[in-house]
Design a protein around this motif. Sequence first.
Motif, PDB file in Angstrom:
ATOM      1  N   SER A 202       0.808  -1.221   0.000  1.00 35.75           N
ATOM      2  CA  SER A 202       0.000   0.000   0.000  1.00 35.75           C
ATOM      3  C   SER A 202       0.838   1.266   0.000  1.00 35.75           C
ATOM      4  O   SER A 202       0.310   2.353  -0.269  1.00 35.75           O
ATOM      5  CB  SER A 202      -0.939   0.002   1.210  1.00 35.75           C
ATOM      6  N   VAL A 203       2.142   1.165   0.318  1.00 37.17           N
ATOM      7  CA  VAL A 203       2.945   2.381   0.463  1.00 37.17           C
ATOM      8  C   VAL A 203       4.086   2.502  -0.548  1.00 37.17           C
ATOM      9  O   VAL A 203       4.570   3.616  -0.797  1.00 37.17           O
ATOM     10  CB  VAL A 203       3.525   2.497   1.888  1.00 37.17           C
ATOM     11  N   LEU A 204       4.541   1.403  -1.122  1.00 38.30           N
ATOM     12  CA  LEU A 204       5.684   1.478  -2.033  1.00 38.30           C
ATOM     13  C   LEU A 204       5.254   1.955  -3.409  1.00 38.30           C
ATOM     14  O   LEU A 204       4.174   1.624  -3.895  1.00 38.30           O
ATOM     15  CB  LEU A 204       6.365   0.117  -2.146  1.00 38.30           C
ATOM     16  N   ASN A 205       6.138   2.740  -4.045  1.00 33.03           N
ATOM     17  CA  ASN A 205       5.854   3.206  -5.393  1.00 33.03           C
ATOM     18  C   ASN A 205       6.650   2.395  -6.418  1.00 33.03           C
ATOM     19  O   ASN A 205       7.419   1.498  -6.064  1.00 33.03           O
ATOM     20  CB  ASN A 205       6.158   4.710  -5.524  1.00 33.03           C
ATOM     21  N   GLY A 206       6.472   2.726  -7.688  1.00 26.41           N
ATOM     22  CA  GLY A 206       7.089   1.963  -8.759  1.00 26.41           C
ATOM     23  C   GLY A 206       8.607   2.002  -8.770  1.00 26.41           C
ATOM     24  O   GLY A 206       9.237   1.166  -9.429  1.00 26.41           O
ATOM     25  N   GLU A 207       9.208   2.948  -8.056  1.00 25.21           N
ATOM     26  CA  GLU A 207      10.668   3.004  -7.963  1.00 25.21           C
ATOM     27  C   GLU A 207      11.206   2.154  -6.818  1.00 25.21           C
ATOM     28  O   GLU A 207      12.413   1.984  -6.681  1.00 25.21           O
ATOM     29  CB  GLU A 207      11.121   4.458  -7.782  1.00 25.21           C
ATOM     30  N   GLU A 208      10.295   1.623  -5.992  1.00 27.36           N
ATOM     31  CA  GLU A 208      10.705   0.862  -4.816  1.00 27.36           C
ATOM     32  C   GLU A 208      10.304  -0.606  -4.870  1.00 27.36           C
ATOM     33  O   GLU A 208      10.814  -1.412  -4.076  1.00 27.36           O
ATOM     34  CB  GLU A 208      10.082   1.494  -3.562  1.00 27.36           C
ATOM     35  N   ILE A 209       9.416  -0.970  -5.772  1.00 26.76           N
ATOM     36  CA  ILE A 209       8.935  -2.338  -5.858  1.00 26.76           C
ATOM     37  C   ILE A 209       8.787  -2.734  -7.327  1.00 26.76           C
ATOM     38  O   ILE A 209       8.410  -1.911  -8.159  1.00 26.76           O
ATOM     39  CB  ILE A 209       7.591  -2.487  -5.108  1.00 26.76           C
ATOM     40  N   PHE A 210       9.157  -3.971  -7.640  1.00 23.97           N
ATOM     41  CA  PHE A 210       9.086  -4.427  -9.026  1.00 23.97           C
ATOM     42  C   PHE A 210       8.805  -5.921  -9.060  1.00 23.97           C
ATOM     43  O   PHE A 210       9.396  -6.677  -8.289  1.00 23.97           O
ATOM     44  CB  PHE A 210      10.399  -4.145  -9.761  1.00 23.97           C
ATOM     45  N   PRO A 211       7.930  -6.326  -9.946  1.00 24.62           N
ATOM     46  CA  PRO A 211       7.059  -5.548 -10.818  1.00 24.62           C
ATOM     47  C   PRO A 211       5.897  -4.907 -10.049  1.00 24.62           C
ATOM     48  O   PRO A 211       5.586  -5.328  -8.944  1.00 24.62           O
ATOM     49  CB  PRO A 211       6.542  -6.574 -11.821  1.00 24.62           C
ATOM     50  N   ALA A 212       5.281  -3.913 -10.667  1.00 25.62           N
ATOM     51  CA  ALA A 212       4.237  -3.149 -10.003  1.00 25.62           C
ATOM     52  C   ALA A 212       2.843  -3.673 -10.300  1.00 25.62           C
ATOM     53  O   ALA A 212       1.856  -3.035  -9.967  1.00 25.62           O
ATOM     54  CB  ALA A 212       4.326  -1.677 -10.403  1.00 25.62           C
ATOM     55  N   ASN A 213       2.746  -4.826 -10.949  1.00 23.80           N
ATOM     56  CA  ASN A 213       1.445  -5.453 -11.178  1.00 23.80           C
ATOM     57  C   ASN A 213       1.650  -6.962 -11.322  1.00 23.80           C
ATOM     58  O   ASN A 213       2.782  -7.454 -11.321  1.00 23.80           O
ATOM     59  CB  ASN A 213       0.769  -4.873 -12.422  1.00 23.80           C
ATOM     60  N   LEU A 214       0.569  -7.706 -11.457  1.00 22.10           N
ATOM     61  CA  LEU A 214       0.653  -9.160 -11.501  1.00 22.10           C
ATOM     62  C   LEU A 214       0.817  -9.725 -12.901  1.00 22.10           C
ATOM     63  O   LEU A 214       0.888 -10.933 -13.078  1.00 22.10           O
ATOM     64  CB  LEU A 214      -0.583  -9.771 -10.835  1.00 22.10           C
ATOM     65  N   ASP A 215       0.872  -8.864 -13.917  1.00 24.90           N
ATOM     66  CA  ASP A 215       1.033  -9.362 -15.277  1.00 24.90           C
ATOM     67  C   ASP A 215       2.345 -10.112 -15.447  1.00 24.90           C
ATOM     68  O   ASP A 215       2.475 -10.966 -16.312  1.00 24.90           O
ATOM     69  CB  ASP A 215       0.989  -8.191 -16.282  1.00 24.90           C
ATOM     70  N   TYR A 216       3.315  -9.816 -14.611  1.00 22.91           N
ATOM     71  CA  TYR A 216       4.643 -10.377 -14.771  1.00 22.91           C
ATOM     72  C   TYR A 216       4.713 -11.857 -14.433  1.00 22.91           C
ATOM     73  O   TYR A 216       5.713 -12.506 -14.697  1.00 22.91           O
ATOM     74  CB  TYR A 216       5.643  -9.628 -13.893  1.00 22.91           C
ATOM     75  N   VAL A 217       3.676 -12.419 -13.830  1.00 23.44           N
ATOM     76  CA  VAL A 217       3.707 -13.840 -13.475  1.00 23.44           C
ATOM     77  C   VAL A 217       4.010 -14.676 -14.705  1.00 23.44           C
ATOM     78  O   VAL A 217       4.798 -15.623 -14.661  1.00 23.44           O
ATOM     79  CB  VAL A 217       2.375 -14.279 -12.836  1.00 23.44           C
ATOM     80  N   GLN A 218       3.424 -14.311 -15.823  1.00 20.32           N
ATOM     81  CA  GLN A 218       3.640 -15.065 -17.051  1.00 20.32           C
ATOM     82  C   GLN A 218       5.007 -14.784 -17.666  1.00 20.32           C
ATOM     83  O   GLN A 218       5.379 -15.425 -18.655  1.00 20.32           O
ATOM     84  CB  GLN A 218       2.535 -14.742 -18.069  1.00 20.32           C
ATOM     85  N   GLU A 219       5.753 -13.841 -17.097  1.00 17.59           N
ATOM     86  CA  GLU A 219       7.115 -13.563 -17.555  1.00 17.59           C
ATOM     87  C   GLU A 219       8.151 -14.179 -16.616  1.00 17.59           C
ATOM     88  O   GLU A 219       9.353 -14.110 -16.897  1.00 17.59           O
ATOM     89  CB  GLU A 219       7.337 -12.044 -17.622  1.00 17.59           C
ATOM     90  N   SER A 220       7.701 -14.774 -15.532  1.00 12.61           N
ATOM     91  CA  SER A 220       8.620 -15.262 -14.517  1.00 12.61           C
ATOM     92  C   SER A 220       9.128 -16.663 -14.853  1.00 12.61           C
ATOM     93  O   SER A 220       8.634 -17.331 -15.768  1.00 12.61           O
ATOM     94  CB  SER A 220       7.919 -15.297 -13.157  1.00 12.61           C
TER      95      SER A 220
END
Length: 298
Positions: free
Chosen positions: A77-95
Amino acid sequence: MTFSAFALETDNYLSWQTELKDSSHHINKYFSEKIQIALNEIQEQDSKSCEQLTEEIGKTFASKLVHDNPVENWLFSVLNGEEIFPANLDYVQESIYREPFRFYIPWFGLAPNIQINGFYLGTDKLSHFASTGMDYFKIFNRTGSLEKALQWGILDEKTVHGYLSSGVLSFADLESNYQGLKFYQKFCQGDSYLQKDESGKWFLARSPDIREFVNGHWDETYELSHLLPENWKKVSAILKDKYCHLSFTEKVSARMNYYRETSKVSPSMKYLNALKASGKLPDPFQTQSFKELCSGVL
């Protein structure tokens, strides 16, 4: 941003080419505030020892379900896109876990990556640190045996929180468990977090600093996990195709060198390494070696 509260694993390879800002200040603020709130709410403090009080505070950080932890949920709830990656769940299929496993990981999602003091880790490690670390603390206090706490952690990682549920035996999880034990021990030992004032009331005398506990062994690209053989076949193909050539880049080489130069081998890691050497635990550096997989690729 929204993440699954039931993430089973993390993919630290995804952050190999990403530079994240340090999240230490967020995490330290969270622990300090929650400890103070717990102290204000705990009744009959005078009748409790420091260790008992620590266990009461530890309930604040306990997972409500197997993979649903308040520390992780707050971070999302507090981290922004510069602090957490990836910023959405779409990346599961890239993992590296994109293919079906014994239990299909993409149903649950994967824990994203953050950076603490130059070390990259999945947010799931903070669940192990704050929640399973308390289990270690309780076992150690009741038995006086570090080995019993470590053995319990191995059993837990083989079953509920790892190999049985996702097909991944994470030694990085076990290191974060152990560091959670060290965290809770600091509540009452030495220059302790908790102290009593002149009236006998407990107060937070020193705020925790997560940077004291995180090291390179929290990163699963440095401290390799062991996968079910059928899962290793799927993951190794992805590693060979996507990550072997990246391992030679300046960014990744510098990160791994930093880990080697700064990360001490904890008593937990020494114990695990001895079990690997004796054949009582699988050694991914021998049976599922990234280095061997990538030999001759470039």
